[in-house]
Design an enzyme around this catalytic site. Sequence first.
Site, PDB file in Angstrom:
ATOM      1  N   ARG A  31      -3.394 -13.555  26.315  1.00 20.78           N
ATOM      2  CA  ARG A  31      -2.392 -13.133  27.302  1.00 20.78           C
ATOM      3  C   ARG A  31      -2.319 -11.615  27.415  1.00 20.78           C
ATOM      4  O   ARG A  31      -2.037 -11.075  28.492  1.00 20.78           O
ATOM      5  CB  ARG A  31      -1.024 -13.724  26.921  1.00 20.78           C
ATOM      6  CG  ARG A  31      -0.970 -15.255  27.158  1.00 20.78           C
ATOM      7  CD  ARG A  31       0.135 -15.892  26.319  1.00 20.78           C
ATOM      8  NE  ARG A  31       0.400 -17.280  26.643  1.00 20.78           N
ATOM      9  CZ  ARG A  31      -0.288 -18.328  26.196  1.00 20.78           C
ATOM     10  NH1 ARG A  31      -1.335 -18.152  25.395  1.00 20.78           N
ATOM     11  NH2 ARG A  31       0.067 -19.561  26.521  1.00 20.78           N
ATOM     12  N   GLN A 174      -0.392 -24.420  28.017  1.00 21.92           N
ATOM     13  CA  GLN A 174      -1.469 -23.930  28.888  1.00 21.92           C
ATOM     14  C   GLN A 174      -1.166 -24.265  30.342  1.00 21.92           C
ATOM     15  O   GLN A 174      -1.369 -23.442  31.231  1.00 21.92           O
ATOM     16  CB  GLN A 174      -2.805 -24.536  28.455  1.00 21.92           C
ATOM     17  CG  GLN A 174      -3.252 -24.005  27.102  1.00 21.92           C
ATOM     18  CD  GLN A 174      -4.578 -24.565  26.640  1.00 21.92           C
ATOM     19  OE1 GLN A 174      -5.147 -25.449  27.276  1.00 21.92           O
ATOM     20  NE2 GLN A 174      -5.067 -24.060  25.528  1.00 21.92           N
ATOM     21  N   ASP A 320      -1.492 -27.393  16.958  1.00 19.04           N
ATOM     22  CA  ASP A 320      -2.814 -26.959  16.476  1.00 19.04           C
ATOM     23  C   ASP A 320      -2.966 -27.088  14.963  1.00 19.04           C
ATOM     24  O   ASP A 320      -4.053 -26.888  14.428  1.00 19.04           O
ATOM     25  CB  ASP A 320      -3.057 -25.495  16.869  1.00 19.04           C
ATOM     26  CG  ASP A 320      -3.319 -25.349  18.367  1.00 19.04           C
ATOM     27  OD1 ASP A 320      -3.662 -26.357  19.022  1.00 19.04           O
ATOM     28  OD2 ASP A 320      -3.156 -24.221  18.886  1.00 19.04           O
ATOM     29  N   ARG A 351      -9.383 -34.799  17.605  1.00 17.39           N
ATOM     30  CA  ARG A 351      -9.036 -34.381  16.244  1.00 17.39           C
ATOM     31  C   ARG A 351      -8.518 -35.526  15.385  1.00 17.39           C
ATOM     32  O   ARG A 351      -8.576 -35.454  14.156  1.00 17.39           O
ATOM     33  CB  ARG A 351      -8.023 -33.225  16.289  1.00 17.39           C
ATOM     34  CG  ARG A 351      -8.679 -31.943  16.745  1.00 17.39           C
ATOM     35  CD  ARG A 351      -7.772 -30.743  16.693  1.00 17.39           C
ATOM     36  NE  ARG A 351      -8.554 -29.538  16.949  1.00 17.39           N
ATOM     37  CZ  ARG A 351      -8.058 -28.394  17.374  1.00 17.39           C
ATOM     38  NH1 ARG A 351      -6.758 -28.277  17.608  1.00 17.39           N
ATOM     39  NH2 ARG A 351      -8.843 -27.347  17.570  1.00 17.39           N
TER      40      ARG A 351
HETATM   41  C1  S3P Z   1      -2.279 -22.784  23.729  1.00 15.62           C
HETATM   42  C2  S3P Z   1      -1.626 -23.959  23.947  1.00 15.62           C
HETATM   43  C3  S3P Z   1      -1.939 -25.217  23.247  1.00 15.62           C
HETATM   44  C4  S3P Z   1      -2.794 -24.983  22.023  1.00 15.62           C
HETATM   45  C5  S3P Z   1      -3.916 -24.015  22.266  1.00 15.62           C
HETATM   46  C6  S3P Z   1      -3.361 -22.679  22.719  1.00 15.62           C
HETATM   47  C7  S3P Z   1      -1.899 -21.578  24.480  1.00 15.62           C
HETATM   48  O1  S3P Z   1      -2.653 -26.069  24.120  1.00 15.62           O
HETATM   49  O2  S3P Z   1      -3.335 -26.206  21.552  1.00 15.62           O
HETATM   50  O3  S3P Z   1      -4.690 -23.821  21.090  1.00 15.62           O
HETATM   51  O4  S3P Z   1      -2.300 -20.463  24.100  1.00 15.62           O
HETATM   52  O5  S3P Z   1      -1.163 -21.722  25.465  1.00 15.62           O
HETATM   53  P1  S3P Z   1      -1.877 -27.090  25.117  1.00 15.62           P
HETATM   54  O6  S3P Z   1      -1.068 -26.273  25.992  1.00 15.62           O
HETATM   55  O7  S3P Z   1      -2.977 -27.801  25.829  1.00 15.62           O
HETATM   56  O8  S3P Z   1      -1.094 -27.984  24.208  1.00 15.62           O
END
Ligand code: S3P
Length: 440
Positions: A31, A174, A320, A351
């Site tokens: 970001r 995300q 995670d 996983r």
């Molecule tokens: C992340 C959001 C998570 C996470 C990924 C990083 C992020 O994914 O698993 O490692 O930086 O926004 P999801 O939004 O798909 O859960």
Amino acid sequence: MTDNPLTYITRPGGSVCGDIRLPGDKSISHRSIMLGALAQGVTEVDGFLEGKDALATLQAFRAMGVRIDGPHNGRVTIYGVGLHGLKSPTAPLYLGNAGTAMRLMAGLMAPQRFDVELTGDKSLSMRPMRRVVEPLRDMGAVIETSPEGYPPLTIRGGCLLKGLSYDMPMASAQVKSCLLLAGLYVKGEVSVTEPSVTRDHTERMLRGFGYPVTVEGHRVTISGGGVLRATAVDIPADISSAAFFMVAASIAPDADLLLRHVGVNPTRTGVIDILRLMGADITITNERLVGGEPTADIRVRSANLKGIDIPKTLVSRAIDEFPVLFVAAASADGVTVLRGAEELRVKESDRIQLMVDGLQALGVDAQSLPDGIEISGGEMDGATIESGGDHRIAMAFSVAGLLAKGEVIIRECRQVATSFPNFVELADSVGFRLQMIEEV
Ligand code: S3P
């Protein structure tokens, strides 16, 4: 660096003692590049994660004409071009293994004036993108995926996006971030409601760059037409990387480990809550706010862990960290059950399946559930483990190697460099007996 296969081998009898600082947070590193590039002015970043994923984001913005100096020891200088200053890249943007880069950039690329193609490696090319493409299309974006909804993403430029009010079907930072970033460009507002709390780094960093974001309960709203103003970004150590060491220090005998300057944003601390419910000895000190992100030192000492039913409310706050939490469960007394975590099947690998297979290979009673896992703690033998090329699976089994009675041989560990380039060095510095072997 080569791409030759990399294998880890652990030997029994390791310990976990010391005082270390882990690399920077991956989510915040991605970001920082995105917002720094689109800001007006020069952004200085400290603590940037020099892992392959975040570097892929950095390269992508360079390919769109943004001058970025570094990283030099975690310091990156970004000469922002403003929200409308990106240039058309001359080739597809290759994002490696980085799902975060692809999903967040989909939101940023959809409103640009130029066409762009986002591609990735074998794992990223099998990850679901409809979750971002469909709401972006509702906003007016023109994006193509493979027939199954996988990358590459071909994004058509020149589309004017309109606002959206979106109820996210899954808990995903995300997806939320993708839509908020697209919202920087809309006429009107974008509002996203999440089913349960997910990491809020995008919201915090937008505010740090002077861009207003409103949060009411589980609903986040942003309006287009504003300006990002360059700022300093100080990135704490990644709690997702700290998780491997927190579990290691909890399960190894006579362990005492201090992890410094770790991000403890409450949307990310599910791993601490789960370990404490299992009986872990974790002390948090020196809590402070650094650049809008809560940061602290974390001390972990050996404890007798017990199996638990993991509360569903903690799943999205520890999403995670489950591979290594399953290793904690495998060494605990009693049974641990996780449900409501089907998202684990669509991460860098499935996983749940890879952890069940690996734990069973170590002699642990682990069963896969459609949306989780059931693990009965017990002794672990040595074995050969397939990591499936997933960084967190490889590191989780390196931690299991501390308690296994024989050698644990972990295959396909190259991708550890996506999130934790100096994992083996740091692990060995606190007493792991972990060796890396590169096939030539
Ligand atoms: C992340 C959001 C998570 C996470 C990924 C990083 C992020 O994914 O698993 O490692 O930086 O926004 P999801 O939004 O798909 O859960």
